[in-house]
Design an enzyme around this catalytic site. Structure first.
Site, mmCIF file in Angstrom:
data_model
loop_
_atom_site.group_PDB
_atom_site.id
_atom_site.type_symbol
_atom_site.label_atom_id
_atom_site.label_comp_id
_atom_site.label_asym_id
_atom_site.label_seq_id
_atom_site.Cartn_x
_atom_site.Cartn_y
_atom_site.Cartn_z
ATOM 1 C CB SER A 116 -0.889 -0.022 1.258
ATOM 2 O OG SER A 116 -1.660 1.153 1.377
ATOM 3 C CG ASP A 142 2.134 -4.997 3.417
ATOM 4 O OD1 ASP A 142 2.448 -3.842 3.089
ATOM 5 O OD2 ASP A 142 1.225 -5.247 4.248
ATOM 6 C CG ASP A 154 3.558 -8.306 12.078
ATOM 7 O OD1 ASP A 154 4.340 -7.354 12.303
ATOM 8 O OD2 ASP A 154 2.435 -8.388 12.602
ATOM 9 C CE1 TYR A 156 3.240 7.269 12.081
ATOM 10 C CE2 TYR A 156 3.773 9.615 12.188
ATOM 11 C CZ TYR A 156 3.628 8.455 11.456
ATOM 12 O OH TYR A 156 3.882 8.469 10.099
ATOM 13 C CE LYS A 172 6.781 6.747 10.934
ATOM 14 N NZ LYS A 172 7.232 5.736 9.944
HETATM 15 P P1 NAP Z 1 -0.240 2.683 4.286
HETATM 16 O O1 NAP Z 1 -0.904 3.143 3.045
HETATM 17 O O2 NAP Z 1 -1.076 2.312 5.464
HETATM 18 O O3 NAP Z 1 0.741 1.474 3.904
HETATM 19 C C1 NAP Z 1 1.498 0.840 4.909
HETATM 20 C C2 NAP Z 1 1.631 -0.626 4.569
HETATM 21 O O4 NAP Z 1 2.455 -1.231 5.599
HETATM 22 C C3 NAP Z 1 0.283 -1.354 4.601
HETATM 23 O O5 NAP Z 1 0.201 -2.301 3.572
HETATM 24 C C4 NAP Z 1 0.316 -2.013 5.961
HETATM 25 O O6 NAP Z 1 -0.511 -3.140 6.068
HETATM 26 C C5 NAP Z 1 1.766 -2.387 6.065
HETATM 27 N N1 NAP Z 1 2.109 -2.701 7.441
HETATM 28 C C6 NAP Z 1 1.669 -2.089 8.580
HETATM 29 N N2 NAP Z 1 2.133 -2.717 9.658
HETATM 30 C C7 NAP Z 1 2.907 -3.745 9.202
HETATM 31 C C8 NAP Z 1 3.631 -4.764 9.836
HETATM 32 N N3 NAP Z 1 3.652 -4.879 11.172
HETATM 33 N N4 NAP Z 1 4.302 -5.650 9.082
HETATM 34 C C9 NAP Z 1 4.270 -5.581 7.723
HETATM 35 N N5 NAP Z 1 3.562 -4.639 7.063
HETATM 36 C C10 NAP Z 1 2.891 -3.739 7.789
HETATM 37 O O7 NAP Z 1 0.758 3.811 4.832
HETATM 38 P P2 NAP Z 1 1.737 4.830 4.054
HETATM 39 O O8 NAP Z 1 1.128 6.167 4.159
HETATM 40 O O9 NAP Z 1 2.162 4.277 2.782
HETATM 41 O O10 NAP Z 1 2.942 4.805 5.099
HETATM 42 C C11 NAP Z 1 4.187 4.152 4.815
HETATM 43 C C12 NAP Z 1 5.220 4.692 5.793
HETATM 44 O O11 NAP Z 1 5.347 6.089 5.630
HETATM 45 C C13 NAP Z 1 4.822 4.479 7.254
HETATM 46 O O12 NAP Z 1 5.970 4.169 8.007
HETATM 47 C C14 NAP Z 1 4.281 5.836 7.648
HETATM 48 O O13 NAP Z 1 4.395 6.058 9.045
HETATM 49 C C15 NAP Z 1 5.186 6.739 6.860
HETATM 50 N N6 NAP Z 1 4.654 8.072 6.635
HETATM 51 C C16 NAP Z 1 3.431 8.244 6.058
HETATM 52 C C17 NAP Z 1 2.953 9.533 5.873
HETATM 53 C C18 NAP Z 1 1.607 9.812 5.245
HETATM 54 O O14 NAP Z 1 1.109 10.950 5.364
HETATM 55 N N7 NAP Z 1 0.996 8.863 4.558
HETATM 56 C C19 NAP Z 1 3.721 10.630 6.280
HETATM 57 C C20 NAP Z 1 4.959 10.408 6.864
HETATM 58 C C21 NAP Z 1 5.421 9.121 7.030
HETATM 59 P P3 NAP Z 1 -1.944 -2.953 6.817
HETATM 60 O O15 NAP Z 1 -2.809 -2.243 5.820
HETATM 61 O O16 NAP Z 1 -2.360 -4.347 7.111
HETATM 62 O O17 NAP Z 1 -1.705 -2.120 8.045
#
Ligand code: NAP
Length: 255
Positions: A14, A35, A61, A152, A156
């Site tokens: 995702s 994932d 995981d 969070y 981070k």
């Molecule tokens: P996302 O769309 O929720 O994608 C995250 C993916 O990681 C999902 O497929 C999720 O699966 C998977 N995941 C979560 N926990 C996991 C685990 N324990 N083991 C393996 N896979 C796992 O989020 P995203 O926005 O792309 O975020 C990606 C990274 O960027 C994260 O670290 C987030 O904190 C960081 N980030 C995001 C933003 C933002 O605004 N989007 C900003 C700054 C930083 P599930 O769907 O099953 O949870």
């Protein structure tokens, strides 16, 4: 184009991880997509294949160290090497010290901080062999406070500290370790946050960005691939937030 190199990407089902994985595959990396979401991962891999990119899908995981060891082992068994590791898996846990319970606090640290550590630990020997590159996705909340995001932001900040130590510890062996700190990125995670917040929250955050828009997953992938190929980048904490952590900013007519 990259030839014969292998990219190992967590969170690849995702959002950011998925786009980073696709872009790495299009760049020529042989792809290992990790994932915990088996269905989402299968769907992502079908999307990669539609773009001509094949991937080894591994359901794991990241908060489980044995699962990461097995995933890295599988990557080495199939491809023989790992050159680029991108630790993008993470979860959003909201709350202040007054309302976070112990389980939520631990879950945030287990997935977001320990998950990055377990990913690094499972792959570091391979990166030393290939003189490869490690890129973690932290957050703007990895370098500043974030109101209502205590667990969070703590996780981070930990990711930033971990990667800085890796840059010092493994730079001499030729491994480059860098961390990206995005502001809001338009992904399912950000959509979930905005959808569960009071009306106007999305606009409020967007107005605080000098560039006037949220990042896209492609904006993050651009920087991942740049850091992966930049031979002298090590220990970089890359603010990718449209300028929102550069200083005080007042948008529009109020300026
Ligand atoms: P996302 O769309 O929720 O994608 C995250 C993916 O990681 C999902 O497929 C999720 O699966 C998977 N995941 C979560 N926990 C996991 C685990 N324990 N083991 C393996 N896979 C796992 O989020 P995203 O926005 O792309 O975020 C990606 C990274 O960027 C994260 O670290 C987030 O904190 C960081 N980030 C995001 C933003 C933002 O605004 N989007 C900003 C700054 C930083 P599930 O769907 O099953 O949870």
């Amino acid at each position: 184009m990259v030839t014969d190199q292998v990219a190992f990407v967590t969170g690849a089902a995702s959002g950011i991880g998925r786009q980073v994985a696709l872009r790495a595959g299009l760049e020529g990396y042989r792809l290992v997509a990790v994932d915990r979401d088996a269905d989402g991962l299968a769907e992502a891999v079908r999307g990669f294949e539609a773009r001509g990119v094949t991937a080894l899908a591994v359901v794991a995981d990241v908060s489980e160290p044995d699962a990461l060891e097995a995933a890295a082992q599988q990557a080495r068994a199939v491809h023989g090497r790992i050159d680029l590791v991108v630790a993008a898996a993470g979860i959003e846990v909201l709350g202040t010290v007054a309302d976070l319970d112990a389980a939520a606090w631990r879950r945030s640290l287990d997935v977001t901080l320990s998950g990055t550590f377990f990913t690094a630990r499972a792959t570091i020997a391979s990166l030393i062999e290939t003189r490869g590159s490690f890129v973690a996705i932290s957050s703007d909340a990895g370098t500043t406070g974030a109101q209502g995001y205590a667990a969070y932001a703590a996780a981070k900040h930990g990711v930033v500290g971990l990667v800085r130590c890796m840059a010092l510890d493994h730079g001499p062996a030729g491994v480059r370790s860098n961390v990206i700190c995005p502001g809001f990125v338009d992904t399912p995670m950000a959509r979930r946050l905005f959808d569960s917040s009071p009306e106007g929250t999305e606009e409020f955050y967007r107005d605080a960005i000098p560039l006037g828009r949220f990042a896209t997953p492609d904006d993050v992938a651009d920087v991942v691939l740049h850091l992966a190929s930049s031979r002298y980048a090590n220990g970089v904490v890359y603010a990718l937030d449209g300028g929102s952590t550069a200083g005080y900013f007042v948008s529009g007519d109020a300026a």
